[in-house]
Design a protein around this motif. Structure first.
Motif, mmCIF file in Angstrom:
data_model
loop_
_atom_site.group_PDB
_atom_site.id
_atom_site.type_symbol
_atom_site.label_atom_id
_atom_site.label_comp_id
_atom_site.label_asym_id
_atom_site.label_seq_id
_atom_site.Cartn_x
_atom_site.Cartn_y
_atom_site.Cartn_z
ATOM 1 N N THR A 5 29.324 46.252 59.001
ATOM 2 C CA THR A 5 29.050 46.752 57.662
ATOM 3 C C THR A 5 30.355 47.068 56.934
ATOM 4 O O THR A 5 30.526 46.744 55.762
ATOM 5 C CB THR A 5 28.185 48.040 57.748
ATOM 6 O OG1 THR A 5 27.103 47.786 58.638
ATOM 7 C CG2 THR A 5 27.665 48.457 56.399
ATOM 8 N N LYS A 6 31.263 47.675 57.674
ATOM 9 C CA LYS A 6 32.556 48.023 57.074
ATOM 10 C C LYS A 6 33.299 46.768 56.625
ATOM 11 O O LYS A 6 33.863 46.726 55.531
ATOM 12 C CB LYS A 6 33.411 48.810 58.078
ATOM 13 C CG LYS A 6 32.861 50.191 58.377
ATOM 14 C CD LYS A 6 33.729 50.919 59.379
ATOM 15 C CE LYS A 6 33.159 52.325 59.651
ATOM 16 N NZ LYS A 6 33.990 53.095 60.549
ATOM 17 N N ARG A 7 33.286 45.757 57.491
ATOM 18 C CA ARG A 7 33.969 44.509 57.121
ATOM 19 C C ARG A 7 33.303 43.870 55.903
ATOM 20 O O ARG A 7 33.971 43.305 55.041
ATOM 21 C CB ARG A 7 33.989 43.545 58.320
ATOM 22 C CG ARG A 7 35.050 43.903 59.365
ATOM 23 C CD ARG A 7 35.257 42.785 60.367
ATOM 24 N NE ARG A 7 34.097 42.609 61.253
ATOM 25 C CZ ARG A 7 33.974 43.231 62.442
ATOM 26 N NH1 ARG A 7 34.920 44.038 62.883
ATOM 27 N NH2 ARG A 7 32.906 43.036 63.188
ATOM 28 N N SER A 8 31.978 43.996 55.829
ATOM 29 C CA SER A 8 31.269 43.442 54.661
ATOM 30 C C SER A 8 31.677 44.159 53.387
ATOM 31 O O SER A 8 31.882 43.526 52.338
ATOM 32 C CB SER A 8 29.757 43.583 54.821
ATOM 33 O OG SER A 8 29.333 42.927 55.960
ATOM 34 N N LEU A 9 31.769 45.486 53.464
ATOM 35 C CA LEU A 9 32.186 46.252 52.282
ATOM 36 C C LEU A 9 33.571 45.803 51.833
ATOM 37 O O LEU A 9 33.827 45.576 50.653
ATOM 38 C CB LEU A 9 32.203 47.761 52.585
ATOM 39 C CG LEU A 9 30.862 48.443 52.820
ATOM 40 C CD1 LEU A 9 31.085 49.913 53.218
ATOM 41 C CD2 LEU A 9 29.970 48.390 51.585
ATOM 42 N N PHE A 10 34.451 45.656 52.817
ATOM 43 C CA PHE A 10 35.821 45.257 52.504
ATOM 44 C C PHE A 10 35.863 43.872 51.872
ATOM 45 O O PHE A 10 36.451 43.666 50.801
ATOM 46 C CB PHE A 10 36.680 45.285 53.772
ATOM 47 C CG PHE A 10 38.059 44.740 53.562
ATOM 48 C CD1 PHE A 10 39.013 45.486 52.875
ATOM 49 C CD2 PHE A 10 38.398 43.468 54.018
ATOM 50 C CE1 PHE A 10 40.284 44.972 52.655
ATOM 51 C CE2 PHE A 10 39.663 42.950 53.794
ATOM 52 C CZ PHE A 10 40.609 43.700 53.110
ATOM 53 N N SER A 11 35.198 42.925 52.497
ATOM 54 C CA SER A 11 35.322 41.562 51.961
ATOM 55 C C SER A 11 34.587 41.414 50.630
ATOM 56 O O SER A 11 35.002 40.631 49.786
ATOM 57 C CB SER A 11 34.892 40.502 52.980
ATOM 58 O OG SER A 11 33.640 40.801 53.488
ATOM 59 N N ALA A 12 33.541 42.195 50.422
ATOM 60 C CA ALA A 12 32.846 42.137 49.127
ATOM 61 C C ALA A 12 33.776 42.625 48.001
ATOM 62 O O ALA A 12 33.814 42.045 46.909
ATOM 63 C CB ALA A 12 31.574 42.973 49.171
ATOM 64 N N MET A 13 34.535 43.699 48.295
ATOM 65 C CA MET A 13 35.480 44.206 47.278
ATOM 66 C C MET A 13 36.580 43.184 47.022
ATOM 67 O O MET A 13 36.949 42.903 45.886
ATOM 68 C CB MET A 13 36.106 45.529 47.736
ATOM 69 C CG MET A 13 35.166 46.718 47.668
ATOM 70 S SD MET A 13 36.046 48.300 47.792
ATOM 71 C CE MET A 13 36.690 48.235 49.458
ATOM 72 N N LEU A 14 37.099 42.642 48.124
ATOM 73 C CA LEU A 14 38.197 41.685 48.004
ATOM 74 C C LEU A 14 37.753 40.430 47.241
ATOM 75 O O LEU A 14 38.487 39.880 46.418
ATOM 76 C CB LEU A 14 38.698 41.302 49.396
ATOM 77 C CG LEU A 14 39.998 40.514 49.426
ATOM 78 C CD1 LEU A 14 41.161 41.382 48.954
ATOM 79 C CD2 LEU A 14 40.265 39.983 50.843
ATOM 80 N N ARG A 15 36.529 40.025 47.489
ATOM 81 C CA ARG A 15 35.991 38.828 46.827
ATOM 82 C C ARG A 15 35.945 39.034 45.304
ATOM 83 O O ARG A 15 36.364 38.174 44.535
ATOM 84 C CB ARG A 15 34.587 38.545 47.378
ATOM 85 C CG ARG A 15 33.873 37.368 46.752
ATOM 86 C CD ARG A 15 32.644 37.039 47.611
ATOM 87 N NE ARG A 15 31.797 36.018 47.017
ATOM 88 C CZ ARG A 15 30.717 36.291 46.284
ATOM 89 N NH1 ARG A 15 30.374 37.550 46.030
ATOM 90 N NH2 ARG A 15 29.988 35.298 45.802
ATOM 91 N N ILE A 16 35.463 40.201 44.894
ATOM 92 C CA ILE A 16 35.407 40.496 43.455
ATOM 93 C C ILE A 16 36.821 40.485 42.871
ATOM 94 O O ILE A 16 37.087 39.907 41.815
ATOM 95 C CB ILE A 16 34.711 41.853 43.204
ATOM 96 C CG1 ILE A 16 33.239 41.768 43.604
ATOM 97 C CG2 ILE A 16 34.854 42.272 41.747
ATOM 98 C CD1 ILE A 16 32.537 43.108 43.669
#
Lengths: 320, 362
Positions: A5-16
């Motif tokens: 979940t943490k990695r998802s949060l991180f990559s979602a922010m980075l993607r934006i």
């Protein structure tokens, strides 16, 4: 919270972030001929909020919508194509950056009249309540909204009928170049919501885990009939109000302030935390970056290869 | 034209019945407005609905016209079919942002992915000193906006059928009612029926002058037509426009090709009125048929005064229409029958209360 979940949060922010940086870079080519409001620096709120939602939950947004749209699962290619005014755009080229929509993932629409979608979000929650469906609605609104009468009307009605809605205020302190203290008396925004009879909290909008956990509680409350919930998050707008550039030269805010805002980068902060805890390593970071880069360039290729609408298309769909 | 044994209802009763039957037929229909469940029930047009359908479908409304219009739009996007009510059209101005920026645009700007099936009832007031902010007739302001439909039925029959058509329509429909039509009766079938939006209807046939009229002015034109026909042998072709957007220009063109003369009678201020738009379209498309310049009959270009002494001569009526028709035909007030006709047209009651002398059916 799970590591995944943490990695998802991180990559979602980075993607934006990477999507918007690419938009900013290519904006100079003048092929995206529409106003564009970037949310660079504010990604933690969009991501933290949407991570706490189900697909069938609804989101309404505003002029600064890219982050909300992508975080809710909106189609990236359809967004980029929309900015290029192509038929494959999420609005077929009728809206541009300020009008995003993806009904398949509950992203109900974004529009650029300040406060304009706030009552619509209330209406969406009202419909869920009338139909007895379990979905909740999120309304993303900025600090400027609290100068708009319709927002107070919306808060009042949602509290009156105990509607399943979560108001998420992104307070970046600015309305274009005008600071909040020139527009509003010195009182916290979240207390206005409290006065309308709903639970309200204010928190750091650069801490994605905190955002997500507060929203998760709010969503649970709203879903379980405890009425509207209000969250105010601090945010800092790095770039100009509208457009791809930095606007430090206008000197409406100090260099120190900008630096301190950028030093509080939600993505850098979270990367550091995840690296320290071992949830992420440099290799994983590189992998995420590469994957995003691939996806972004594919979206641009798709947009640029898409056909252009004509005035004939524009005559259609005035009425349902 | 109608079987006398048919059932008669007033316009207000017809509205009430249409809401009742629409709610009965479709559980997605809800009704909301300031005073909807109160003892006066919006001039009795919502009487009994709350008792029958309950407080989860029939709502009173906070004094938040803009916010609640937005809430109705949001609900409409999510499968509800709201009917919102303003006791005066003047109040709907507070909701201009939501009506123009959201209701009218949503379907278009999101490329047809969603639509806003909602009805907004707006009542035009008149008389007893309603004055500057309670008696405006603002249909043209709404009708200029692509994406909105605007209807103004005149008869009780059409009020019911057009309300049902409006509720079934997938677009935002503004349903404008003139308060002085509420007491007027017509033959109204008791079953569920539709009167299509966007089609005018001939209320009185004649071959001399076309009178295309909106709402209460169609009622006034009918009174003028009956007297002119009886006392002067002059035939007015009275077309009740029924819809402001989309305008049924074709029906007016057909009539003008027959008569060669056109009066447009509107309840609104003259400047910027939909009467001007209708005349423009007729002139563009049937100029060669016109024997004389078309005439607008509308309210004067100043706000409606309250004092009965100022308001007395404010509104045009049947006599105004008859005089304009006479003028278009090149006849003078010396013409045969004019005095008799005018005597018939003199209002017997007070000028600031509805005309009770003709109360239908049409």
């Amino acid at each position: 919270m799970h590591d995944q979940t943490k990695r998802s949060l991180f990559s979602a922010m980075l993607r934006i972030r990477r999507v918007e940086e690419a938009l900013a870079t290519r904006y100079a080519e003048q092929m995206m001929r529409c106003p564009m409001h970037l949310c660079i620096g504010q990604e933690a709120i969009a991501v933290g909020v949407c991570a706490a939602l189900r697909k069938e939950d609804k989101v309404f947004s505003n002029h600064r919508a890219h982050g909300h749209y992508l975080a809710k699962g909106g189609d990236l290619s359809a967004m980029v194509a929309e900015l290029y005014g192509r038929v494959t755009g999420c609005c077929g080229g009728r809206g541009g950056s300020m009008h995003l929509v993806d009904l398949d993932v509950g992203f109900m629409g974004a529009t650029p009249i300040v406060g304009g979608t706030v009552p619509l979000a209330v209406g969406s929650a009202w419909a869920a309540s009338l139909k007895g469906t379990p979905d909740v609605t999120v309304s993303f609104l900025g600090d400027g909204c609290f100068e708009e009468g319709v927002v107070h009307e919306s808060l009042n009605f949602s509290a009156l009928h105990r509607l399943p809605i979560i108001f998420v205020c992104e307070n970046n302190d600015f309305s274009v170049y005008t600071r909040r203290d020139e527009r509003q008396p010195n009182r916290p925004i979240y207390r206005i919501a409290e006065a309308h009879g709903m639970p309200a909290v204010a928190a750091d909008g650069n801490d994605v885990e905190m955002v997500s956990s507060l929203v998760r509680t709010a969503v649970e409350n709203a879903r379980n009939g405890r009425g509207p919930q209000f969250l105010e998050f601090d945010a800092y707008r790095w770039r100009e109000h509208c457009g791809p550039d930095f606007d430090d030269h206008l000197k409406y805010r100090s260099v120190q302030e900008i630096e301190s805002g950028m030093n509080n980068c939600p993505i850098d902060r979270y990367r550091k935390v995840l690296l320290q805890s071992g949830c992420l390593d440099q290799q994983a970071c590189t992998g995420i970056e590469a994957q995003i880069r691939k996806e972004v360039s594919a979206a641009f290729e798709f947009a640029l290869a898409s056909s252009k609408p004509t005035i004939k298309d524009a005559w259609e769909k005035v009425y349902a | 034209m109608h079987d006398v044994a048919e059932r008669q209802l007033t316009f207000a009763e017809a509205i009430r019945e249409s809401l009742d039957q629409a709610m009965e037929k479709d559980s997605r229909v809800i009704v909301i407005g300031e005073g909807v469940p109160d003892p006066k029930a919006i001039f009795n047009t919502t009487a009994g609905l709350c008792q029958k359908y309950g407080a989860r479908r029939v709502f009173d409304m906070p004094l938040s016209e803009n916010g609640l219009t937005g809430a109705c739009i949001g609900a409409a996007l999510s499968g509800i079919r709201p009917v919102m009510i303003h006791q005066r059209i003047d109040f709907a101005l507070l909701a201009m942002d939501q009506l123009v920026n959201n209701a009218a645009k949503w379907h278009y700007m999101f490329n047809g992915k969603a639509s806003v099936p909602m009805v907004v009832r707006m009542i035009v007031g008149r008389g007893w000193g309603q004055g500057p902010q309670h008696s405006q007739s603002l249909q043209a302001m709404f009708a200029m906006v692509p994406g909105l439909k605007v209807v103004m039925p005149t008869t009780a029959h059409d009020a019911k059928g057009m309300m049902i058509a409006a509720i079934e329509d997938d677009n935002p429909v503004l349903f404008i009612e003139h308060r002085w039509l509420h007491h007027v009766s017509d033959n109204v079938p008791d079953y569920y029926y539709r009167v299509p939006i966007g089609q005018a209807r001939t209320l009185h046939e004649g071959s001399d002058v076309t009178v295309a009229a909106f709402s209460y002015m169609a009622f006034e034109a009918l009174i003028a037509a009956k007297s002119m026909s009886m006392e002067m042998g002059i035939g007015l072709d009275v077309i009740d426009m029924r819809t402001v957007r989309p305008l049924d220009v074709e029906s007016v063109l057909t009539s003008v090709r027959k008569t060669g003369r056109l009066i447009v009678a509107d309840t609104a201020f003259r400047t910027g009125s939909i009467a001007g738009e209708l005349i423009s379209q007729v002139v563009e498309q049937a100029f060669s048929f016109l024997k004389a310049p078309p005439v607008r009959i509308a309210s004067p270009d100043f706000p409606t005064p309250t004092s009965p002494f100022m308001a007395e001569d404010y509104y045009p009526g049947p006599q105004t229409i008859a005089d304009a028709a006479l003028d278009l035909m090149g006849k003078t007030k010396e013409a045969d029958g004019y005095r008799r006709m005018s005597a018939v047209l003199v209002r017997k009651g007070p000028h600031d209360a509805p005309n009770r002398e003709f109360s239908g059916p049409f």
